[in-house]
Design a protein around this motif. Structure first.
Motif, PDB file in Angstrom:
ATOM      1  N   SER A  66       5.865   5.089  -7.373  1.00 37.82           N
ATOM      2  CA  SER A  66       5.536   4.806  -5.983  1.00 37.82           C
ATOM      3  C   SER A  66       4.773   3.483  -5.876  1.00 37.82           C
ATOM      4  O   SER A  66       4.074   3.084  -6.804  1.00 37.82           O
ATOM      5  N   ASP A  67       4.925   2.812  -4.737  1.00 36.35           N
ATOM      6  CA  ASP A  67       4.087   1.638  -4.512  1.00 36.35           C
ATOM      7  C   ASP A  67       3.018   1.950  -3.467  1.00 36.35           C
ATOM      8  O   ASP A  67       2.457   1.060  -2.849  1.00 36.35           O
ATOM      9  N   VAL A  68       2.747   3.238  -3.293  1.00 33.81           N
ATOM     10  CA  VAL A  68       1.709   3.683  -2.350  1.00 33.81           C
ATOM     11  C   VAL A  68       0.515   4.182  -3.154  1.00 33.81           C
ATOM     12  O   VAL A  68       0.672   4.960  -4.103  1.00 33.81           O
ATOM     13  N   LEU A  69      -0.666   3.728  -2.782  1.00 29.03           N
ATOM     14  CA  LEU A  69      -1.877   4.143  -3.498  1.00 29.03           C
ATOM     15  C   LEU A  69      -2.236   5.575  -3.128  1.00 29.03           C
ATOM     16  O   LEU A  69      -2.051   5.980  -1.981  1.00 29.03           O
ATOM     17  N   PRO A  70      -2.786   6.345  -4.089  1.00 32.57           N
ATOM     18  CA  PRO A  70      -3.293   7.668  -3.720  1.00 32.57           C
ATOM     19  C   PRO A  70      -4.630   7.521  -2.984  1.00 32.57           C
ATOM     20  O   PRO A  70      -5.149   6.412  -2.854  1.00 32.57           O
ATOM     21  N   GLN A  71      -5.177   8.639  -2.503  1.00 32.23           N
ATOM     22  CA  GLN A  71      -6.518   8.621  -1.930  1.00 32.23           C
ATOM     23  C   GLN A  71      -7.531   8.535  -3.069  1.00 32.23           C
ATOM     24  O   GLN A  71      -7.310   9.125  -4.125  1.00 32.23           O
ATOM     25  N   ILE A  72      -8.613   7.836  -2.834  1.00 32.61           N
ATOM     26  CA  ILE A  72      -9.711   7.860  -3.821  1.00 32.61           C
ATOM     27  C   ILE A  72     -10.150   9.320  -3.961  1.00 32.61           C
ATOM     28  O   ILE A  72     -10.303  10.021  -2.980  1.00 32.61           O
ATOM     29  N   GLY A  73     -10.321   9.775  -5.194  1.00 28.50           N
ATOM     30  CA  GLY A  73     -10.728  11.165  -5.405  1.00 28.50           C
ATOM     31  C   GLY A  73      -9.548  12.067  -5.714  1.00 28.50           C
ATOM     32  O   GLY A  73      -9.712  13.199  -6.134  1.00 28.50           O
ATOM     33  N   LEU A 100     -12.582   2.950  -8.944  1.00 32.49           N
ATOM     34  CA  LEU A 100     -12.426   4.218  -9.676  1.00 32.49           C
ATOM     35  C   LEU A 100     -13.511   4.375 -10.736  1.00 32.49           C
ATOM     36  O   LEU A 100     -13.864   3.421 -11.423  1.00 32.49           O
ATOM     37  N   PRO A 101     -14.025   5.595 -10.899  1.00 33.76           N
ATOM     38  CA  PRO A 101     -15.076   5.805 -11.905  1.00 33.76           C
ATOM     39  C   PRO A 101     -14.547   5.742 -13.336  1.00 33.76           C
ATOM     40  O   PRO A 101     -15.275   5.376 -14.257  1.00 33.76           O
ATOM     41  N   GLN A 102     -13.271   6.085 -13.556  1.00 38.55           N
ATOM     42  CA  GLN A 102     -12.779   6.139 -14.935  1.00 38.55           C
ATOM     43  C   GLN A 102     -11.436   5.452 -15.081  1.00 38.55           C
ATOM     44  O   GLN A 102     -10.440   5.848 -14.463  1.00 38.55           O
ATOM     45  N   VAL A 103     -11.415   4.420 -15.912  1.00 39.57           N
ATOM     46  CA  VAL A 103     -10.165   3.719 -16.201  1.00 39.57           C
ATOM     47  C   VAL A 103     -10.036   3.593 -17.722  1.00 39.57           C
ATOM     48  O   VAL A 103     -10.981   3.192 -18.400  1.00 39.57           O
TER      49      VAL A 103
END
Ligand code: 5GP
Ligand code: MN
Ligand code: MN
Length: 320
Positions: A66-73, A100-103
């Protein structure tokens, strides 16, 4: 590797992202890891800013890219594959990754890594897909035929079909393991290396524009937006062209310059092995490997071409 394995083991919902203008390894490693994680009972989704080259549309799971971002969280972890700079993933995902907290990062490109909570970045590997396969084997994950097909495609394309200097004995072992796990070698080759007439037309234009210098050791050519339009091709149709220039007998370094729709110039460089083209790319804010590197620069085609040609000539003169 262990740090990345641990952070992945702890996550349930994983978001996978790779670089813009994705190649076979970007897509193969992302989709391969997606299948592996799903087989582990995790949720995984792949983001790509595209455009996706047509030869990779057959990859299993491509319909879920997908080229759509998810919701944060909506995810516990993002894994960045085949790149280690957030800006390489495109402007939209770059901003998202920063929040994002974790990458985690799995990559085989040269250059300093200053992002992410866990990074496995090692230019000693031929492909990110090779690294993902070794990760799966080390962790004892089941490699499904779908995962194997994606990962094999990544290893095959980043080694130029097992021809480049990065084709180590380990690469063949990984490829054999993937074939054993169900990778469809002949169907993959037919999709990836199909004859595409518009690409051959583009190649014709590139050969018409070819300039050889430095006693035939430097090959430069270019493609304008007008050329692309005349042939009905897009940026994704140019991936192989610069390789073709490098393979001209006597050529040590090749570079292809192409206009981008935003008025910048994308530079693709290839070396036969003596000149480190990643040095030139990294100096200018790009990246890559010793023998294949790139950068996108603001400026007009002629100006960028002159600047890069000067740098590559210096690299060649250092040899002689
Ligand atoms: P290509 O010339 O096929 O686009 O890229 C050759 C190599 O250089 C690839 O490994 C690619 O990931 C890397 N590369 C190309 N353009 C850029 C860029 O603008 N920035 C960075 N960091 N790497 C690039
Ligand atoms: Mn890549
Ligand atoms: Mn790669």
């Amino acid at each position: 590797m262990k740090q990345v394995a641990t952070i992945i083991a702890q996550a349930e919902r994983v978001w996978l992202v790779s670089h813009v203008l994705p190649d076979g390894d970007a897509l193969g490693s992302s989709l391969g890891l997606m299948h592996l994680l799903k087989a582990q009972g995790k949720q995984a989704r792949v983001f790509s800013a595209g455009p996706i080259p047509e030869e990779y549309l057959f990859l299993p799971g491509m319909d879920q890219v997908s080229d759509v971002l998810p919701q944060i969280g909506d995810q516990d972890l993002a894994v960045m594959l085949d790149c280690h700079q957030p800006q390489r993933t495109g402007p939209v995902s770059e901003a998202f990754l920063a929040k994002l907290p974790q990458v985690a990062i799995i990559d085989h490109h040269q250059g300093a890594v200053d992002f992410g909570q866990a990074a496995w970045v090692d230019p000693g590997f031929a492909a990110t897909s090779e690294m993902v396969t070794l990760l799966a084997q080390a962790e004892g994950w089941d490699i499904t035929p779908e995962a194997a097909t994606c990962l094999f495609t990544g290893v095959q394309t980043d080694t130029g079909s097992f021809r480049y200097a990065n084709t180590t004995p380990r690469v063949f072992r990984v490829a054999a393991d993937l074939a054993q796990a169900g990778a469809q070698v002949w169907p993959i080759s037919q999709e990836v290396y199909a004859t595409r007439p518009k690409r051959l037309s583009l190649l014709g234009r590139i050969m018409d524009n070819l300039e050889l210098s430095q006693e035939g050791r430097l090959a430069l050519s270019q493609i304008t937006l007008d050329d692309l339009e005349k042939v009905g091709a897009g940026p994704a149709d140019l991936e192989q062209a610069v390789e073709t220039l490098r393979l001209i007998p006597g050529v040590e370094v090749s570079a292809l310059f192409r206009q981008t729709p935003k008025g910048a110039v994308k530079v693709s460089m290839r070396s036969r092995g003596k000149v480190d083209v990643s040095r030139v790319a990294i100096e200018l804010g790009g990246g890559g490997h010793k023998n294949a590197a790139g950068v996108t620069l603001e400026g007009n085609l002629a100006g960028v071409r002159r600047d890069i040609a000067t740098r590559l000539r210096l690299g060649l003169e250092e040899l002689s």
